[in-house]
Design a protein around this motif. Structure first.
Motif, PDB file in Angstrom:
ATOM      1  N   ALA A 109       1.068  -1.567   0.546  1.00  0.00           N
ATOM      2  CA  ALA A 109      -0.296  -0.377  -0.131  1.00  0.00           C
ATOM      3  C   ALA A 109       0.672   1.035  -0.332  1.00  0.00           C
ATOM      4  O   ALA A 109       0.473   2.399  -0.619  1.00  0.00           O
ATOM      5  CB  ALA A 109      -0.900  -0.449   0.528  1.00  0.00           C
ATOM      6  N   ASN A 110       2.228   1.197   0.659  1.00  0.00           N
ATOM      7  CA  ASN A 110       2.602   2.157   0.421  1.00  0.00           C
ATOM      8  C   ASN A 110       3.637   3.005  -0.574  1.00  0.00           C
ATOM      9  O   ASN A 110       4.137   3.748  -1.076  1.00  0.00           O
ATOM     10  CB  ASN A 110       3.898   2.243   1.620  1.00  0.00           C
ATOM     11  N   GLN A 111       3.111   1.682  -1.838  1.00  0.00           N
ATOM     12  CA  GLN A 111       3.541   2.085  -3.049  1.00  0.00           C
ATOM     13  C   GLN A 111       2.737   2.225  -3.959  1.00  0.00           C
ATOM     14  O   GLN A 111       3.080   2.107  -4.953  1.00  0.00           O
ATOM     15  CB  GLN A 111       4.713   0.621  -3.326  1.00  0.00           C
ATOM     16  N   ILE A 112       1.726   2.484  -3.562  1.00  0.00           N
ATOM     17  CA  ILE A 112       0.254   3.031  -4.364  1.00  0.00           C
ATOM     18  C   ILE A 112      -0.391   4.149  -3.543  1.00  0.00           C
ATOM     19  O   ILE A 112      -0.168   4.664  -2.993  1.00  0.00           O
ATOM     20  CB  ILE A 112      -0.304   1.713  -4.717  1.00  0.00           C
ATOM     21  N   VAL A 113      -0.284   5.057  -4.890  1.00  0.00           N
ATOM     22  CA  VAL A 113      -1.042   6.352  -4.693  1.00  0.00           C
ATOM     23  C   VAL A 113      -2.313   6.597  -5.551  1.00  0.00           C
ATOM     24  O   VAL A 113      -2.252   6.226  -7.579  1.00  0.00           O
ATOM     25  CB  VAL A 113       0.130   7.636  -5.025  1.00  0.00           C
ATOM     26  N   TYR A 114      -3.593   6.632  -5.039  1.00  0.00           N
ATOM     27  CA  TYR A 114      -5.128   6.563  -4.656  1.00  0.00           C
ATOM     28  C   TYR A 114      -4.862   8.210  -5.604  1.00  0.00           C
ATOM     29  O   TYR A 114      -4.876   9.198  -4.730  1.00  0.00           O
ATOM     30  CB  TYR A 114      -5.690   6.420  -4.104  1.00  0.00           C
ATOM     31  N   ILE A 115      -5.423   8.576  -7.009  1.00  0.00           N
ATOM     32  CA  ILE A 115      -5.239   9.930  -7.194  1.00  0.00           C
ATOM     33  C   ILE A 115      -6.353  10.429  -7.652  1.00  0.00           C
ATOM     34  O   ILE A 115      -7.445   9.557  -8.918  1.00  0.00           O
ATOM     35  CB  ILE A 115      -3.873  10.089  -8.547  1.00  0.00           C
ATOM     36  N   THR A 116      -7.219  11.614  -7.990  1.00  0.00           N
ATOM     37  CA  THR A 116      -8.439  11.944  -8.619  1.00  0.00           C
ATOM     38  C   THR A 116      -7.497  13.135  -9.480  1.00  0.00           C
ATOM     39  O   THR A 116      -7.533  13.747  -8.273  1.00  0.00           O
ATOM     40  CB  THR A 116      -9.299  12.537  -7.544  1.00  0.00           C
ATOM     41  N   ALA A 117      -7.897  13.781 -10.841  1.00  0.00           N
ATOM     42  CA  ALA A 117      -7.328  14.171 -11.398  1.00  0.00           C
ATOM     43  C   ALA A 117      -8.653  15.635 -10.887  1.00  0.00           C
ATOM     44  O   ALA A 117     -10.109  15.175 -11.968  1.00  0.00           O
ATOM     45  CB  ALA A 117      -7.208  13.494 -12.919  1.00  0.00           C
ATOM     46  N   GLU A 118      -8.570  16.647 -11.246  1.00  0.00           N
ATOM     47  CA  GLU A 118      -8.583  17.825 -11.212  1.00  0.00           C
ATOM     48  C   GLU A 118      -9.293  18.101 -13.075  1.00  0.00           C
ATOM     49  O   GLU A 118      -9.961  18.034 -12.537  1.00  0.00           O
ATOM     50  CB  GLU A 118      -8.268  19.043 -10.957  1.00  0.00           C
ATOM     51  N   GLN A 119      -8.187  17.787 -14.051  1.00  0.00           N
ATOM     52  CA  GLN A 119      -8.767  17.429 -14.885  1.00  0.00           C
ATOM     53  C   GLN A 119      -8.715  16.111 -16.067  1.00  0.00           C
ATOM     54  O   GLN A 119      -7.125  16.111 -15.866  1.00  0.00           O
ATOM     55  CB  GLN A 119      -7.858  18.631 -15.881  1.00  0.00           C
ATOM     56  N   PRO A 120      -9.573  15.803 -15.569  1.00  0.00           N
ATOM     57  CA  PRO A 120      -9.649  14.195 -16.730  1.00  0.00           C
ATOM     58  C   PRO A 120      -8.290  14.135 -18.041  1.00  0.00           C
ATOM     59  O   PRO A 120      -8.211  15.419 -18.247  1.00  0.00           O
ATOM     60  CB  PRO A 120     -10.915  14.503 -16.982  1.00  0.00           C
ATOM     61  N   GLY A 134       0.542  17.062  -6.787  1.00  0.00           N
ATOM     62  CA  GLY A 134      -0.527  17.430  -6.625  1.00  0.00           C
ATOM     63  C   GLY A 134       0.055  17.654  -4.380  1.00  0.00           C
ATOM     64  O   GLY A 134       0.904  17.090  -4.484  1.00  0.00           O
ATOM     65  N   GLU A 135      -0.774  17.295  -3.904  1.00  0.00           N
ATOM     66  CA  GLU A 135      -1.008  17.348  -2.086  1.00  0.00           C
ATOM     67  C   GLU A 135      -1.205  16.135  -1.465  1.00  0.00           C
ATOM     68  O   GLU A 135      -2.637  15.467  -1.936  1.00  0.00           O
ATOM     69  CB  GLU A 135      -1.744  18.346  -1.567  1.00  0.00           C
ATOM     70  N   ALA A 153      -5.140  14.844  -5.113  1.00  0.00           N
ATOM     71  CA  ALA A 153      -5.933  15.372  -5.819  1.00  0.00           C
ATOM     72  C   ALA A 153      -4.634  15.990  -6.902  1.00  0.00           C
ATOM     73  O   ALA A 153      -4.348  17.612  -6.358  1.00  0.00           O
ATOM     74  CB  ALA A 153      -6.355  16.394  -5.396  1.00  0.00           C
ATOM     75  N   ALA A 154      -4.682  15.308  -7.515  1.00  0.00           N
ATOM     76  CA  ALA A 154      -3.954  15.745  -9.121  1.00  0.00           C
ATOM     77  C   ALA A 154      -4.069  17.158  -9.378  1.00  0.00           C
ATOM     78  O   ALA A 154      -5.186  17.207  -9.554  1.00  0.00           O
ATOM     79  CB  ALA A 154      -3.070  15.150  -9.789  1.00  0.00           C
ATOM     80  N   GLN A 155      -3.146  18.104  -8.808  1.00  0.00           N
ATOM     81  CA  GLN A 155      -3.310  19.247  -9.411  1.00  0.00           C
ATOM     82  C   GLN A 155      -2.891  19.647 -11.258  1.00  0.00           C
ATOM     83  O   GLN A 155      -3.142  20.232 -12.113  1.00  0.00           O
ATOM     84  CB  GLN A 155      -2.980  20.409  -8.762  1.00  0.00           C
ATOM     85  N   ALA A 156      -1.464  18.883 -11.562  1.00  0.00           N
ATOM     86  CA  ALA A 156      -1.164  18.564 -12.828  1.00  0.00           C
ATOM     87  C   ALA A 156      -0.208  17.601 -13.155  1.00  0.00           C
ATOM     88  O   ALA A 156       0.165  16.508 -11.840  1.00  0.00           O
ATOM     89  CB  ALA A 156       0.216  19.424 -13.013  1.00  0.00           C
TER      90      ALA A 156
END
Length: 162
Positions: A109-120, A134-135, A153-156
């Motif tokens: 789990a510490n080698q996986i980042v769950y990301i939501t993209a602000e801009q798909p 992102g943060e 939450a990916a900003q870029a």
């Protein structure tokens, strides 16, 4: 004097691109090793690898709490979780190597980042690495494919240049 919608969209696209570059420049660049806590701060079952020759290898567990809330930039590969009918990805797992979570077992789990993209983003090829900025949050998340110890939450999102 009227401004066309096309000109407005182009200006907006350039503004978003430049803001993404500015965000990425301020971010702390991480490697995947940075997401693994020091050995003394984690539990590692089966300290002696010869105790059970058929046991799965032990991976460090836990997350690096000091990274919670830090603006970071990390490279990795996309494992899509949510894809629109138009082929846009808004939710994905960022993993350190191609094929992770598709071939079992997934990384810890510490080698996986769950990301939501602000801009798909367009899903052109999942074998092409990206930078996600992102943060970072030290939040446990469960998906159909794997558990992740971090969220963002990916900003870029940028293509990773070799």
């Amino acid at each position: 004097m009227s401004i066309s919608n096309r000109l407005i969209r182009r200006g907006l696209a350039v503004t978003l691109l430049l803001s993404g570059i500015a965000i990425a420049d301020d971010a702390r660049e991480l490697t995947w090793d940075d997401l693994i806590p020091d050995a003394g701060a984690t539990e590692q079952p089966g300290d002696n690898a010869f105790d059970d020759p058929f046991a799965m290898p032990a991976f460090p567990t836990g997350v690096v709490e000091e990274l919670n809330g830090v603006l970071v930039k990390i490279p990795g590969f996309v494992v899509p979780l949510e894809v629109s009918n138009e082929g846009k990805v808004s939710e994905f797992l960022l993993v350190p190597y191609f094929g992770a979570c598709i071939h079992y077992p997934p990384p810890p789990a510490n080698q996986i980042v769950y990301i939501t993209a602000e801009q798909p983003m367009d899903l052109e090829s999942t074998w092409e690495p990206i930078w996600a900025t992102g943060e970072l949050r030290t939040e446990f998340r469960e998906s159909d494919l794997a558990y992740s110890g971090y969220t963002m939450a990916a900003q870029a999102i940028e293509i990773y240049e070799y």
